[in-house]
Scaffold this motif. Sequence first.
Motif, PDB file in Angstrom:
ATOM      1  N   ALA A  81     -10.007   4.715 -12.755  1.00 24.17           N
ATOM      2  CA  ALA A  81      -8.808   5.549 -12.660  1.00 24.17           C
ATOM      3  C   ALA A  81      -8.109   5.261 -11.338  1.00 24.17           C
ATOM      4  O   ALA A  81      -8.745   5.229 -10.280  1.00 24.17           O
ATOM      5  CB  ALA A  81      -9.171   7.024 -12.741  1.00 24.17           C
ATOM      6  N   LEU A  82      -6.817   5.025 -11.419  1.00 17.92           N
ATOM      7  CA  LEU A  82      -6.010   4.823 -10.214  1.00 17.92           C
ATOM      8  C   LEU A  82      -5.656   6.188  -9.659  1.00 17.92           C
ATOM      9  O   LEU A  82      -5.182   7.061 -10.387  1.00 17.92           O
ATOM     10  CB  LEU A  82      -4.742   4.040 -10.548  1.00 17.92           C
ATOM     11  N   GLY A  83      -5.919   6.379  -8.382  1.00 14.65           N
ATOM     12  CA  GLY A  83      -5.567   7.631  -7.720  1.00 14.65           C
ATOM     13  C   GLY A  83      -4.214   7.487  -7.056  1.00 14.65           C
ATOM     14  O   GLY A  83      -3.282   6.916  -7.621  1.00 14.65           O
ATOM     15  N   GLN A  84      -4.133   7.939  -5.851  1.00 18.72           N
ATOM     16  CA  GLN A  84      -2.880   7.849  -5.114  1.00 18.72           C
ATOM     17  C   GLN A  84      -2.511   6.399  -4.860  1.00 18.72           C
ATOM     18  O   GLN A  84      -3.372   5.553  -4.628  1.00 18.72           O
ATOM     19  CB  GLN A  84      -3.001   8.584  -3.790  1.00 18.72           C
ATOM     20  N   CYS A  85      -1.218   6.126  -4.896  1.00 13.74           N
ATOM     21  CA  CYS A  85      -0.711   4.786  -4.599  1.00 13.74           C
ATOM     22  C   CYS A  85       0.589   4.932  -3.834  1.00 13.74           C
ATOM     23  O   CYS A  85       1.475   5.697  -4.231  1.00 13.74           O
ATOM     24  CB  CYS A  85      -0.480   4.014  -5.898  1.00 13.74           C
ATOM     25  N   VAL A  86       0.690   4.214  -2.729  1.00 16.25           N
ATOM     26  CA  VAL A  86       1.881   4.244  -1.893  1.00 16.25           C
ATOM     27  C   VAL A  86       2.339   2.814  -1.673  1.00 16.25           C
ATOM     28  O   VAL A  86       1.532   1.948  -1.319  1.00 16.25           O
ATOM     29  CB  VAL A  86       1.585   4.909  -0.524  1.00 16.25           C
ATOM     30  N   VAL A  87       3.619   2.563  -1.892  1.00 19.25           N
ATOM     31  CA  VAL A  87       4.198   1.244  -1.651  1.00 19.25           C
ATOM     32  C   VAL A  87       5.306   1.406  -0.624  1.00 19.25           C
ATOM     33  O   VAL A  87       6.161   2.284  -0.752  1.00 19.25           O
ATOM     34  CB  VAL A  87       4.786   0.629  -2.945  1.00 19.25           C
ATOM     35  N   GLN A  88       5.258   0.582   0.411  1.00 16.06           N
ATOM     36  CA  GLN A  88       6.317   0.585   1.411  1.00 16.06           C
ATOM     37  C   GLN A  88       6.600  -0.853   1.800  1.00 16.06           C
ATOM     38  O   GLN A  88       5.753  -1.516   2.423  1.00 16.06           O
ATOM     39  CB  GLN A  88       5.925   1.397   2.634  1.00 16.06           C
ATOM     40  N   GLY A  89       7.733  -1.352   1.388  1.00 14.64           N
ATOM     41  CA  GLY A  89       8.093  -2.735   1.686  1.00 14.64           C
ATOM     42  C   GLY A  89       7.112  -3.693   1.037  1.00 14.64           C
ATOM     43  O   GLY A  89       6.881  -3.637  -0.164  1.00 14.64           O
ATOM     44  N   ALA A 120       1.105  -2.025   0.313  1.00 16.25           N
ATOM     45  CA  ALA A 120       0.756  -0.927  -0.591  1.00 16.25           C
ATOM     46  C   ALA A 120      -0.678  -0.517  -0.324  1.00 16.25           C
ATOM     47  O   ALA A 120      -1.485  -1.310   0.177  1.00 16.25           O
ATOM     48  CB  ALA A 120       0.933  -1.345  -2.047  1.00 16.25           C
ATOM     49  N   ALA A 121      -0.986   0.714  -0.659  1.00 15.71           N
ATOM     50  CA  ALA A 121      -2.351   1.231  -0.545  1.00 15.71           C
ATOM     51  C   ALA A 121      -2.603   2.095  -1.768  1.00 15.71           C
ATOM     52  O   ALA A 121      -1.702   2.766  -2.261  1.00 15.71           O
ATOM     53  CB  ALA A 121      -2.506   2.045   0.729  1.00 15.71           C
ATOM     54  N   TYR A 122      -3.848   2.033  -2.255  1.00 14.30           N
ATOM     55  CA  TYR A 122      -4.189   2.880  -3.397  1.00 14.30           C
ATOM     56  C   TYR A 122      -5.674   3.182  -3.423  1.00 14.30           C
ATOM     57  O   TYR A 122      -6.480   2.492  -2.815  1.00 14.30           O
ATOM     58  CB  TYR A 122      -3.734   2.258  -4.716  1.00 14.30           C
ATOM     59  N   GLU A 152     -10.987   2.108  -1.805  1.00 12.96           N
ATOM     60  CA  GLU A 152      -9.671   2.226  -1.171  1.00 12.96           C
ATOM     61  C   GLU A 152      -9.174   0.807  -0.902  1.00 12.96           C
ATOM     62  O   GLU A 152      -9.921  -0.011  -0.356  1.00 12.96           O
ATOM     63  CB  GLU A 152      -9.768   3.005   0.134  1.00 12.96           C
ATOM     64  N   SER A 153      -7.946   0.534  -1.283  1.00 15.82           N
ATOM     65  CA  SER A 153      -7.391  -0.809  -1.092  1.00 15.82           C
ATOM     66  C   SER A 153      -6.118  -0.761  -0.279  1.00 15.82           C
ATOM     67  O   SER A 153      -5.276   0.127  -0.461  1.00 15.82           O
ATOM     68  CB  SER A 153      -7.059  -1.453  -2.445  1.00 15.82           C
ATOM     69  N   MET A 154      -5.976  -1.742   0.589  1.00 14.98           N
ATOM     70  CA  MET A 154      -4.735  -1.990   1.319  1.00 14.98           C
ATOM     71  C   MET A 154      -4.305  -3.388   0.901  1.00 14.98           C
ATOM     72  O   MET A 154      -5.109  -4.333   0.992  1.00 14.98           O
ATOM     73  CB  MET A 154      -4.970  -1.927   2.834  1.00 14.98           C
ATOM     74  N   ILE A 155      -3.076  -3.523   0.422  1.00 18.15           N
ATOM     75  CA  ILE A 155      -2.630  -4.827  -0.047  1.00 18.15           C
ATOM     76  C   ILE A 155      -1.344  -5.260   0.641  1.00 18.15           C
ATOM     77  O   ILE A 155      -0.544  -4.441   1.084  1.00 18.15           O
ATOM     78  CB  ILE A 155      -2.458  -4.864  -1.585  1.00 18.15           C
ATOM     79  N   THR A 156      -1.200  -6.571   0.727  1.00 20.49           N
ATOM     80  CA  THR A 156       0.028  -7.203   1.197  1.00 20.49           C
ATOM     81  C   THR A 156       0.640  -7.911   0.003  1.00 20.49           C
ATOM     82  O   THR A 156      -0.051  -8.627  -0.720  1.00 20.49           O
ATOM     83  CB  THR A 156      -0.273  -8.226   2.319  1.00 20.49           C
ATOM     84  N   ILE A 176       0.210  -9.533  -5.449  1.00 21.88           N
ATOM     85  CA  ILE A 176      -0.757  -9.231  -4.404  1.00 21.88           C
ATOM     86  C   ILE A 176      -1.187 -10.543  -3.753  1.00 21.88           C
ATOM     87  O   ILE A 176      -1.726 -11.423  -4.423  1.00 21.88           O
ATOM     88  CB  ILE A 176      -1.979  -8.493  -4.975  1.00 21.88           C
ATOM     89  N   ALA A 177      -0.938 -10.672  -2.452  1.00 28.58           N
ATOM     90  CA  ALA A 177      -1.302 -11.883  -1.714  1.00 28.58           C
ATOM     91  C   ALA A 177      -2.601 -11.681  -0.935  1.00 28.58           C
ATOM     92  O   ALA A 177      -3.405 -12.607  -0.823  1.00 28.58           O
ATOM     93  CB  ALA A 177      -0.180 -12.287  -0.770  1.00 28.58           C
ATOM     94  N   GLU A 178      -2.791 -10.486  -0.391  1.00 26.81           N
ATOM     95  CA  GLU A 178      -4.004 -10.153   0.362  1.00 26.81           C
ATOM     96  C   GLU A 178      -4.418  -8.731   0.012  1.00 26.81           C
ATOM     97  O   GLU A 178      -3.564  -7.865  -0.191  1.00 26.81           O
ATOM     98  CB  GLU A 178      -3.760 -10.225   1.865  1.00 26.81           C
ATOM     99  N   GLN A 179      -5.727  -8.514  -0.027  1.00 25.51           N
ATOM    100  CA  GLN A 179      -6.246  -7.183  -0.322  1.00 25.51           C
ATOM    101  C   GLN A 179      -7.526  -6.960   0.469  1.00 25.51           C
ATOM    102  O   GLN A 179      -8.377  -7.848   0.542  1.00 25.51           O
ATOM    103  CB  GLN A 179      -6.529  -7.044  -1.817  1.00 25.51           C
ATOM    104  N   ILE A 180      -7.632  -5.795   1.046  1.00 29.90           N
ATOM    105  CA  ILE A 180      -8.870  -5.353   1.683  1.00 29.90           C
ATOM    106  C   ILE A 180      -9.360  -4.159   0.880  1.00 29.90           C
ATOM    107  O   ILE A 180      -8.616  -3.190   0.681  1.00 29.90           O
ATOM    108  CB  ILE A 180      -8.648  -4.947   3.150  1.00 29.90           C
ATOM    109  N   ILE A 181     -10.588  -4.237   0.416  1.00 27.58           N
ATOM    110  CA  ILE A 181     -11.198  -3.159  -0.364  1.00 27.58           C
ATOM    111  C   ILE A 181     -12.377  -2.605   0.423  1.00 27.58           C
ATOM    112  O   ILE A 181     -13.257  -3.359   0.834  1.00 27.58           O
ATOM    113  CB  ILE A 181     -11.711  -3.666  -1.732  1.00 27.58           C
ATOM    114  N   VAL A 182     -12.379  -1.303   0.622  1.00 33.59           N
ATOM    115  CA  VAL A 182     -13.529  -0.619   1.203  1.00 33.59           C
ATOM    116  C   VAL A 182     -14.066   0.280   0.083  1.00 33.59           C
ATOM    117  O   VAL A 182     -13.310   1.099  -0.450  1.00 33.59           O
ATOM    118  CB  VAL A 182     -13.146   0.212   2.442  1.00 33.59           C
TER     119      VAL A 182
END
Length: 121
Positions: A72-80, A83-85, A100-104, A110-116
Amino acid sequence: MGTAPGSTFDTETLRRAVEGNTGNSLLALYADDAEIRIVDRTAQPSHPRVLHGRGDIAALLDDVYSRDMTHALGQCVVQGDRAAYSESCEYADGVRVLAESMITLRDGKIAEQIIVQAWDE
């Protein structure tokens, strides 16, 4: 949700892909040369698991989506171009995972993603 102003990244498409039954729709959101870094209990911050390119990412998604679990996708925020979700998952036996993911983004992909991620033990 939907497309953020000035962005070609559609969060509703992300939701459908994350919550789908296969990783194919999610894989389509990644650039060919995308990189994912995963940090969790076994891949700690100083030595994250790193995936390079759609081949590595496809293998990960095939593994994850072959398991008996829901996503299930929770919160997602895109700015420029960022994005984070949040994503929550649950195995059939009740074990839960939170990621939790932070993406570029580049050209809407999606070019880069960090998943914790963390899971019940």
